[in-house]
Scaffold this motif. Structure first.
Motif, PDB file in Angstrom:
ATOM      1  N   LEU A  57     -10.505 -35.635   8.793  1.00 36.40           N
ATOM      2  CA  LEU A  57      -9.024 -35.838   8.774  1.00 36.40           C
ATOM      3  C   LEU A  57      -9.161 -34.232   7.708  1.00 36.40           C
ATOM      4  N   THR A  58      -9.916 -34.079   6.929  1.00 37.31           N
ATOM      5  CA  THR A  58      -9.568 -32.948   5.413  1.00 37.31           C
ATOM      6  C   THR A  58      -9.839 -31.648   6.338  1.00 37.31           C
ATOM      7  N   ARG A  59     -10.772 -31.413   7.505  1.00 37.02           N
ATOM      8  CA  ARG A  59     -10.908 -30.042   8.179  1.00 37.02           C
ATOM      9  C   ARG A  59      -8.843 -30.286   9.723  1.00 37.02           C
ATOM     10  N   GLU A  60      -8.224 -30.891   9.784  1.00 36.52           N
ATOM     11  CA  GLU A  60      -6.953 -31.013  10.254  1.00 36.52           C
ATOM     12  C   GLU A  60      -5.753 -31.198   8.938  1.00 36.52           C
ATOM     13  N   GLY A  61      -6.557 -31.652   8.524  1.00 34.16           N
ATOM     14  CA  GLY A  61      -5.349 -31.535   7.306  1.00 34.16           C
ATOM     15  C   GLY A  61      -5.066 -30.074   6.770  1.00 34.16           C
ATOM     16  N   LEU A  62      -6.210 -29.293   6.462  1.00 32.12           N
ATOM     17  CA  LEU A  62      -6.078 -27.832   5.901  1.00 32.12           C
ATOM     18  C   LEU A  62      -5.369 -27.403   6.678  1.00 32.12           C
ATOM     19  N   THR A  63      -5.133 -27.260   8.077  1.00 30.59           N
ATOM     20  CA  THR A  63      -4.132 -26.810   8.789  1.00 30.59           C
ATOM     21  C   THR A  63      -2.220 -26.596   8.359  1.00 30.59           C
ATOM     22  N   ARG A  64      -2.725 -27.676   8.206  1.00 32.48           N
ATOM     23  CA  ARG A  64      -1.242 -27.916   7.588  1.00 32.48           C
ATOM     24  C   ARG A  64      -0.407 -27.449   5.777  1.00 32.48           C
ATOM     25  N   MET A  65      -2.001 -27.483   4.724  1.00 29.42           N
ATOM     26  CA  MET A  65      -1.633 -27.452   3.678  1.00 29.42           C
ATOM     27  C   MET A  65      -1.550 -26.006   3.497  1.00 29.42           C
ATOM     28  N   PRO A  66      -0.335 -25.745   2.692  1.00 25.29           N
ATOM     29  CA  PRO A  66      -0.208 -24.704   1.701  1.00 25.29           C
ATOM     30  C   PRO A  66      -0.936 -24.037   0.846  1.00 25.29           C
ATOM     31  N   GLU A  67      -1.580 -22.722   0.390  1.00 25.18           N
ATOM     32  CA  GLU A  67      -1.981 -22.139  -0.756  1.00 25.18           C
ATOM     33  C   GLU A  67      -1.186 -23.182  -1.748  1.00 25.18           C
ATOM     34  N   GLY A  68      -1.968 -23.268  -3.217  1.00 17.09           N
ATOM     35  CA  GLY A  68      -2.318 -24.365  -4.130  1.00 17.09           C
ATOM     36  C   GLY A  68      -2.361 -25.519  -3.819  1.00 17.09           C
ATOM     37  N   GLY A  69      -2.470 -25.950  -2.889  1.00 17.98           N
ATOM     38  CA  GLY A  69      -2.584 -27.572  -2.187  1.00 17.98           C
ATOM     39  C   GLY A  69      -3.533 -28.319  -3.322  1.00 17.98           C
ATOM     40  N   ARG A  70      -3.385 -29.882  -2.829  1.00 21.86           N
ATOM     41  CA  ARG A  70      -4.701 -30.223  -3.796  1.00 21.86           C
ATOM     42  C   ARG A  70      -5.767 -31.282  -2.979  1.00 21.86           C
ATOM     43  N   ILE A  71      -6.665 -31.808  -3.053  1.00 18.45           N
ATOM     44  CA  ILE A  71      -7.220 -32.532  -1.994  1.00 18.45           C
ATOM     45  C   ILE A  71      -8.289 -33.566  -3.148  1.00 18.45           C
ATOM     46  N   VAL A  72      -7.840 -34.380  -3.268  1.00 17.97           N
ATOM     47  CA  VAL A  72      -8.752 -35.515  -4.166  1.00 17.97           C
ATOM     48  C   VAL A  72      -8.726 -36.930  -3.528  1.00 17.97           C
ATOM     49  N   ASN A  73     -10.245 -36.796  -3.520  1.00 20.12           N
ATOM     50  CA  ASN A  73     -11.497 -37.651  -2.706  1.00 20.12           C
ATOM     51  C   ASN A  73     -11.748 -38.408  -3.786  1.00 20.12           C
ATOM     52  N   ILE A  74     -11.584 -39.925  -3.132  1.00 22.35           N
ATOM     53  CA  ILE A  74     -12.391 -40.803  -3.966  1.00 22.35           C
ATOM     54  C   ILE A  74     -12.942 -41.583  -4.003  1.00 22.35           C
ATOM     55  N   SER A  75     -14.154 -41.600  -4.879  1.00 22.75           N
ATOM     56  CA  SER A  75     -15.760 -41.657  -4.831  1.00 22.75           C
ATOM     57  C   SER A  75     -15.804 -42.875  -5.323  1.00 22.75           C
ATOM     58  N   SER A  76     -17.177 -43.106  -6.308  1.00 18.03           N
ATOM     59  CA  SER A  76     -17.282 -44.070  -6.692  1.00 18.03           C
ATOM     60  C   SER A  76     -18.462 -43.964  -8.090  1.00 18.03           C
ATOM     61  N   ALA A  77     -18.834 -44.477  -9.210  1.00 14.19           N
ATOM     62  CA  ALA A  77     -19.426 -43.937 -10.167  1.00 14.19           C
ATOM     63  C   ALA A  77     -20.893 -44.449  -9.801  1.00 14.19           C
ATOM     64  N   ILE A  78     -20.450 -45.382  -8.998  1.00 14.55           N
ATOM     65  CA  ILE A  78     -22.991 -45.917  -8.220  1.00 14.55           C
ATOM     66  C   ILE A  78     -22.846 -44.436  -7.727  1.00 14.55           C
ATOM     67  N   THR A  79     -22.884 -43.234  -7.375  1.00 13.12           N
ATOM     68  CA  THR A  79     -23.041 -42.414  -7.270  1.00 13.12           C
ATOM     69  C   THR A  79     -23.518 -41.793  -8.181  1.00 13.12           C
ATOM     70  N   ARG A  80     -23.656 -42.869  -9.583  1.00  9.99           N
ATOM     71  CA  ARG A  80     -24.652 -41.688 -10.735  1.00  9.99           C
ATOM     72  C   ARG A  80     -25.605 -42.919 -11.094  1.00  9.99           C
ATOM     73  N   MET A  81     -26.017 -44.134 -10.255  1.00  8.25           N
ATOM     74  CA  MET A  81     -26.858 -45.313 -11.348  1.00  8.25           C
ATOM     75  C   MET A  81     -26.829 -46.118  -9.966  1.00  8.25           C
ATOM     76  N   ALA A  82     -28.498 -46.241 -10.096  1.00  9.62           N
ATOM     77  CA  ALA A  82     -28.631 -46.917  -8.731  1.00  9.62           C
ATOM     78  C   ALA A  82     -28.121 -48.266  -8.649  1.00  9.62           C
ATOM     79  N   TYR A  83     -27.632 -48.397  -7.133  1.00 12.37           N
ATOM     80  CA  TYR A  83     -27.168 -49.635  -6.308  1.00 12.37           C
ATOM     81  C   TYR A  83     -27.943 -49.660  -5.495  1.00 12.37           C
ATOM     82  N   PRO A  84     -29.219 -50.332  -5.542  1.00 10.83           N
ATOM     83  CA  PRO A  84     -29.783 -50.756  -4.265  1.00 10.83           C
ATOM     84  C   PRO A  84     -29.385 -52.403  -3.616  1.00 10.83           C
TER      85      PRO A  84
END
Length: 244
Positions: free
Chosen positions: A118-145
């Motif tokens: 989705l990002t790869r294709e979206g970049l074909t439509r994005m002008p200079e100065g665009g913004r990409i924001v990815n929603i990650s998670s705080a569990i990437t900085r702690m153990a969550y088995p």
């Protein structure tokens, strides 16, 4: 705005619309929920339109952007994407001995593969100065088995954020990620079915409360705005100080 029909996604869609964006409200299943978001945006004086596409299946990216381009064309707008918020994701609780190939395929096909394409294709439509924001998670900085595959998928998203930030810098496009903690959404509703469960989650934050979708939306709004022009490649923790 992917995954925008409920929870954090809905809050982000409504906030960006309030800031003046024309918001494409992507959803996978609930026509009613997406319609409520669009109606809410319009009632507040903004503008939005729904996009229905199930992610993680063949042809998903093509279907989404075909619908996106058509919706803009009906408004007399050329295909253009100034801000991409990658929020759509699926979860699945499983410790390592419970992990199956099917679970791996399902989570990674939506949370990683579809997002990258989705990002790869979206970049074909994005002008200079665009913004990409990815929603990650705080569990990437702690153990969550308890949810190892989901955690891994969000870790992949963080790595992608770094790589894209360097790749797209020459175009003035910023790429950042947001890391929410426990937030009042359907995804963790089972953990809040009792007062004890709710109190336990609230106690993980230094503010002794569970996050609200609006808490996340406000942070995304900054990263989607011109004010964030000198911020890229960052993972912004928006967990209320969870596990400090």
């Amino acid at each position: 705005m992917t995954g925008a029909s409920r929870g954090i996604g809905r809050a982000i869609a409504e906030r960006l619309a309030a800031d003046g964006a024309l918001v494409a409200v992507h959803y996978a299943h609930s026509v009613e929920a997406a319609g409520e978001v669009v109606a809410s945006v319009r009632a507040a004086g903004g503008d939005a339109f729904p996009l229905r596409t199930e992610l993680g299946i063949a042809g998903d990216v093509q279907a989404l952007y075909s619908a996106f381009d058509s919706a803009l064309a009906r408004r007399g707008i050329e295909p253009r994407l100034d801000v991409l918020v990658n929020n759509a994701a699926v979860s699945g609780s499983a410790r390592i001995h419970e992990v199956t190939a099917e679970l791996l395929d399902r989570i990674f096909s939506v949370n990683v593969k579809a997002l990258v394409l989705l990002t790869r294709e979206g970049l074909t439509r994005m002008p200079e100065g665009g913004r990409i924001v990815n929603i990650s998670s705080a569990i990437t900085r702690m153990a969550y088995p308890e949810s190892v595959v989901y955690s891994m998928s969000k870790g992949a998203l963080n790595t992608l954020t770094l790589a894209l930030a360097k790749e797209l810098g020459p175009r003035g496009i910023t790429v950042n990620a947001i890391a929410p903690g426990f937030t009042e959404t359907d995804m963790n509703a089972k953990l809040r079915t009792t007062p004890e469960g709710t109190a336990r989650l609230a106690g993980l934050s230094v503010f002794d409360r569970i996050g609200r979708p609006s808490d996340i939306a406000d942070a995304v709004a900054f990263l989607a705005s011109p004010d964030s022009r000198w911020v890229t490649g960052q993972l912004l923790d928006v967990s209320g100080g969870m596990h400090l």
